[in-house]
Design a protein around this motif. Structure first.
Motif, PDB file in Angstrom:
ATOM      1  N   TRP A  12       0.829  -1.207   0.000  1.00 19.21           N
ATOM      2  CA  TRP A  12       0.000   0.000   0.000  1.00 19.21           C
ATOM      3  C   TRP A  12       0.867   1.263   0.000  1.00 19.21           C
ATOM      4  O   TRP A  12       0.676   2.157   0.832  1.00 19.21           O
ATOM      5  CB  TRP A  12      -0.909   0.016   1.235  1.00 19.21           C
ATOM      6  CG  TRP A  12      -1.858  -1.126   1.341  1.00 19.21           C
ATOM      7  CD1 TRP A  12      -2.511  -1.755   0.340  1.00 19.21           C
ATOM      8  CD2 TRP A  12      -2.254  -1.790   2.549  1.00 19.21           C
ATOM      9  NE1 TRP A  12      -3.293  -2.765   0.819  1.00 19.21           N
ATOM     10  CE2 TRP A  12      -3.165  -2.815   2.178  1.00 19.21           C
ATOM     11  CE3 TRP A  12      -1.936  -1.626   3.892  1.00 19.21           C
ATOM     12  CZ2 TRP A  12      -3.747  -3.664   3.124  1.00 19.21           C
ATOM     13  CZ3 TRP A  12      -2.520  -2.458   4.836  1.00 19.21           C
ATOM     14  CH2 TRP A  12      -3.416  -3.458   4.445  1.00 19.21           C
ATOM     15  N   GLU A  58       0.739   3.765  -1.813  1.00 21.29           N
ATOM     16  CA  GLU A  58      -0.033   4.982  -2.087  1.00 21.29           C
ATOM     17  C   GLU A  58      -0.591   5.632  -0.830  1.00 21.29           C
ATOM     18  O   GLU A  58      -1.015   6.797  -0.851  1.00 21.29           O
ATOM     19  CB  GLU A  58      -1.187   4.665  -3.051  1.00 21.29           C
ATOM     20  CG  GLU A  58      -2.303   3.785  -2.484  1.00 21.29           C
ATOM     21  CD  GLU A  58      -1.982   2.289  -2.488  1.00 21.29           C
ATOM     22  OE1 GLU A  58      -2.853   1.508  -2.053  1.00 21.29           O
ATOM     23  OE2 GLU A  58      -0.867   1.939  -2.915  1.00 21.29           O
ATOM     24  N   ASP A  87      -0.153  10.624   1.569  1.00 21.94           N
ATOM     25  CA  ASP A  87      -1.369  10.938   0.802  1.00 21.94           C
ATOM     26  C   ASP A  87      -2.239  11.966   1.522  1.00 21.94           C
ATOM     27  O   ASP A  87      -3.357  12.254   1.098  1.00 21.94           O
ATOM     28  CB  ASP A  87      -2.177   9.666   0.533  1.00 21.94           C
ATOM     29  CG  ASP A  87      -2.699   9.015   1.809  1.00 21.94           C
ATOM     30  OD1 ASP A  87      -2.257   9.412   2.905  1.00 21.94           O
ATOM     31  OD2 ASP A  87      -3.530   8.099   1.712  1.00 21.94           O
TER      32      ASP A  87
END
Length: 210
Positions: A181, A183, A187
């Motif tokens: 993960w 991303e 973020d």
């Protein structure tokens, strides 16, 4: 009875009646031995000391205390379990298994600031956070020897959600990448209890996050 003891243990001329029968009571040989002393041990106040287990040199703190969170009373007791602990780490059952087990073997120690109810200054251990414990044991618990597994009660560990002080998962941002993960790192949404996924992001100055 030998004559030299008759003056010490004379026959009891007063007898006890039991159902019509008369029983004379005479001291037995066992009555010559008396008193048994029961020793009690009082543990000294907990004191912080330097880390002494080489496998835990990865930790960010440099002081700990015994007994540790697995019940070991000194480094010698730890050495008896070190092979089993290394096998769990080498199995890579969780990316944070090494850090978690070392937080149990050599937990962070905080110097006493206030006097305890017993009137002494006693240092305190800082336990791993409950979610840290539950996460690692969910995949590594079955690999631990039974006596070590039973010593770990995640439910009794402090929780960041409740505002308790505890050792959060180290390198949470790294764990997100390991789990696939990436991303979620930088973020703008905090996914880690230690906010590490939003720390040191591009466009942010030192000690700040977006």
């Amino acid at each position: 009875m030998p004559p030299h003891l008759e003056s010490v243990f004379p026959k009891n001329e007063d007898s006890h009646a039991t159902g019509g029968a008369r029983i004379e009571v005479t001291p037995s040989r066992n009555q010559l031995t008396t008193s048994t002393t029961i020793a009690t041990t009082t543990l000294p106040p907990r004191r912080c000391q330097g880390l002494d287990i080489s496998i835990c040199s990865i930790l960010h703190h440099n002081v700990t205390s015994y007994p540790n969170l697995l019940g070991h009373v000194d480094s010698g007791a730890v050495e008896k379990d070190i092979i089993a602990i290394r096998e769990v780490i080498d199995a890579e059952c969780h990316p944070l298994a090494h850090e978690f087990l070392c937080e149990l073997l050599q937990p962070d120690c905080r110097r006493a600031q206030v006097m305890s109810p017993s009137g002494v200054f006693e240092d305190q251990l800082l336990k791993p956070c409950r979610d840290f414990c539950e996460d690692v044991l969910s995949t590594c618990g079955r690999r631990l020897p039974p006596h070590l597994r039973l010593a770990i009660d995640c439910a009794s560990f402090p929780s960041l959600v409740n505002g308790d002080e505890c050792t959060a998962k180290p390198g949470c941002a790294r764990e997100l990448r390991v789990k696939g993960w990436p991303e979620r790192v930088c973020d703008g949404v905090v996914d880690c209890a230690d906010i590490s996924d939003e720390d040191k992001c591009s466009g942010c100055s030192s000690e700040s996050f977006r």
